[in-house]
Motif scaffolding. Sequence first.
Motif, PDB file in Angstrom:
ATOM      1  N   GLN A  19       0.797  -1.224   0.000  1.00 21.57           N
ATOM      2  CA  GLN A  19       0.000   0.000   0.000  1.00 21.57           C
ATOM      3  C   GLN A  19       0.827   1.270   0.000  1.00 21.57           C
ATOM      4  N   GLU A  20       2.102   1.177   0.363  1.00 22.08           N
ATOM      5  CA  GLU A  20       2.916   2.374   0.471  1.00 22.08           C
ATOM      6  C   GLU A  20       4.384   2.018   0.275  1.00 22.08           C
ATOM      7  N   GLY A  21       5.151   2.985  -0.210  1.00 19.56           N
ATOM      8  CA  GLY A  21       6.585   2.825  -0.386  1.00 19.56           C
ATOM      9  C   GLY A  21       7.322   3.845   0.460  1.00 19.56           C
ATOM     10  N   ILE A  22       8.586   3.563   0.724  1.00 22.12           N
ATOM     11  CA  ILE A  22       9.399   4.431   1.568  1.00 22.12           C
ATOM     12  C   ILE A  22      10.381   5.208   0.702  1.00 22.12           C
ATOM     13  N   THR A  34       5.604   7.467  -0.127  1.00 17.77           N
ATOM     14  CA  THR A  34       5.284   8.064  -1.423  1.00 17.77           C
ATOM     15  C   THR A  34       4.089   9.002  -1.329  1.00 17.77           C
ATOM     16  N   MET A  35       3.246   8.786  -0.286  1.00 18.23           N
ATOM     17  CA  MET A  35       2.081   9.659  -0.107  1.00 18.23           C
ATOM     18  C   MET A  35       1.807   9.974   1.357  1.00 18.23           C
ATOM     19  N   THR A  36       2.781   9.676   2.223  1.00 17.22           N
ATOM     20  CA  THR A  36       2.558   9.836   3.657  1.00 17.22           C
ATOM     21  C   THR A  36       3.800  10.355   4.365  1.00 17.22           C
ATOM     22  N   ASN A  37       3.593  10.822   5.596  1.00 20.00           N
ATOM     23  CA  ASN A  37       4.692  11.080   6.514  1.00 20.00           C
ATOM     24  C   ASN A  37       4.832   9.845   7.403  1.00 20.00           C
ATOM     25  N   LEU A  38       6.052   9.560   7.808  1.00 18.33           N
ATOM     26  CA  LEU A  38       6.356   8.355   8.585  1.00 18.33           C
ATOM     27  C   LEU A  38       6.680   8.691  10.035  1.00 18.33           C
ATOM     28  N   PHE A  39       6.260   7.812  10.923  1.00 19.51           N
ATOM     29  CA  PHE A  39       6.568   7.914  12.344  1.00 19.51           C
ATOM     30  C   PHE A  39       6.937   6.526  12.847  1.00 19.51           C
ATOM     31  N   TYR A  40       7.860   6.472  13.788  1.00 26.28           N
ATOM     32  CA  TYR A  40       8.090   5.208  14.479  1.00 26.28           C
ATOM     33  C   TYR A  40       8.238   5.453  15.969  1.00 26.28           C
ATOM     34  N   SER A  52      14.161  19.103   7.025  1.00 28.58           N
ATOM     35  CA  SER A  52      14.852  20.359   6.728  1.00 28.58           C
ATOM     36  C   SER A  52      15.533  20.347   5.364  1.00 28.58           C
ATOM     37  N   GLN A  53      15.898  19.168   4.869  1.00 28.24           N
ATOM     38  CA  GLN A  53      16.596  19.078   3.579  1.00 28.24           C
ATOM     39  C   GLN A  53      15.703  18.587   2.444  1.00 28.24           C
ATOM     40  N   SER A  54      14.707  17.783   2.767  1.00 29.38           N
ATOM     41  CA  SER A  54      13.794  17.264   1.740  1.00 29.38           C
ATOM     42  C   SER A  54      12.545  16.727   2.411  1.00 29.38           C
ATOM     43  N   GLY A  55      11.528  16.496   1.614  1.00 28.20           N
ATOM     44  CA  GLY A  55      10.278  15.961   2.132  1.00 28.20           C
ATOM     45  C   GLY A  55       9.225  17.039   2.309  1.00 28.20           C
ATOM     46  N   ILE A  56       8.010  16.583   2.544  1.00 26.79           N
ATOM     47  CA  ILE A  56       6.856  17.459   2.701  1.00 26.79           C
ATOM     48  C   ILE A  56       6.298  17.293   4.113  1.00 26.79           C
ATOM     49  N   ALA A  57       6.215  18.372   4.847  1.00 27.71           N
ATOM     50  CA  ALA A  57       5.617  18.348   6.187  1.00 27.71           C
ATOM     51  C   ALA A  57       4.105  18.477   6.020  1.00 27.71           C
ATOM     52  N   GLY A  58       3.427  17.346   6.048  1.00 31.35           N
ATOM     53  CA  GLY A  58       1.992  17.331   5.821  1.00 31.35           C
ATOM     54  C   GLY A  58       1.195  17.914   6.976  1.00 31.35           C
ATOM     55  N   LEU A  86      13.522  -0.048  11.235  1.00 36.23           N
ATOM     56  CA  LEU A  86      13.085  -1.434  11.352  1.00 36.23           C
ATOM     57  C   LEU A  86      13.238  -1.994  12.766  1.00 36.23           C
ATOM     58  N   SER A  87      13.939  -1.274  13.636  1.00 36.03           N
ATOM     59  CA  SER A  87      14.055  -1.719  15.033  1.00 36.03           C
ATOM     60  C   SER A  87      12.949  -1.126  15.903  1.00 36.03           C
ATOM     61  N   ALA A  88      11.989  -0.461  15.286  1.00 32.14           N
ATOM     62  CA  ALA A  88      10.913   0.221  16.014  1.00 32.14           C
ATOM     63  C   ALA A  88       9.995  -0.759  16.738  1.00 32.14           C
ATOM     64  N   ASP A  89       9.345  -0.242  17.764  1.00 38.69           N
ATOM     65  CA  ASP A  89       8.308  -0.989  18.472  1.00 38.69           C
ATOM     66  C   ASP A  89       6.973  -0.883  17.739  1.00 38.69           C
ATOM     67  N   GLU A  90       6.733   0.282  17.138  1.00 40.26           N
ATOM     68  CA  GLU A  90       5.499   0.560  16.390  1.00 40.26           C
ATOM     69  C   GLU A  90       5.872   1.464  15.220  1.00 40.26           C
ATOM     70  N   ILE A  91       5.136   1.359  14.123  1.00 39.08           N
ATOM     71  CA  ILE A  91       5.318   2.265  12.985  1.00 39.08           C
ATOM     72  C   ILE A  91       3.932   2.654  12.480  1.00 39.08           C
ATOM     73  N   PHE A  92       3.778   3.921  12.149  1.00 36.99           N
ATOM     74  CA  PHE A  92       2.546   4.365  11.497  1.00 36.99           C
ATOM     75  C   PHE A  92       2.873   5.467  10.499  1.00 36.99           C
ATOM     76  N   VAL A  93       1.965   5.650   9.562  1.00 39.89           N
ATOM     77  CA  VAL A  93       2.095   6.708   8.560  1.00 39.89           C
ATOM     78  C   VAL A  93       0.835   7.555   8.604  1.00 39.89           C
ATOM     79  N   SER A  94       0.934   8.759   8.035  1.00 40.09           N
ATOM     80  CA  SER A  94      -0.232   9.640   8.061  1.00 40.09           C
ATOM     81  C   SER A  94      -0.258  10.540   6.834  1.00 40.09           C
TER      82      SER A  94
END
Length: 136
Positions: A19-22, A34-40, A52-58, A86-94
């Motif tokens: 459903q999503e790519g990194i 590709t269409m979300t912000n990532l959190f872990y 600060s260098q790239s990406g979109i702050a949604g 990948l060592s995260a306890d939880e991951i979500f995107v928004s």
Amino acid sequence: MNRLEQILARAEWNDPAIQEGIMMDVNDHIIEGTMTNLFYVKNGSVYTASLSQSGIAGIMRSIIIEILSSNHIKTVEKPFKKHEFLSADEIFVSNSIIGLWPINQIENKHFSIGPITRQIQFCLDRLKSGAEASLP
């Protein structure tokens, strides 16, 4: 705003199970989806990429960071590599359309929907209903 990189990246697969790519920057830091912000989540703190260098702050990213702050959950914006992610306890995107998606698998690594992800979902649901976005 040009989103050509995200459009090209999204075209790299056609498997409906994905459903999503990194997206990564030139230094191999994870930036966004590709269409979300990532959190872990790791050890009770929430991490998201420094944009600060790239990406979109949604918009939803900002809302989630505000929810975390108002509920005294430590949030860290920093560059991070794939092994940290990948060592995260939880991951979500928004994003502003989907809201929050918990991630249950990246490559062969499985993740549970953890307590912090559930707390943020609870707060977002309260915001939608017009209530204050704080934890009980």
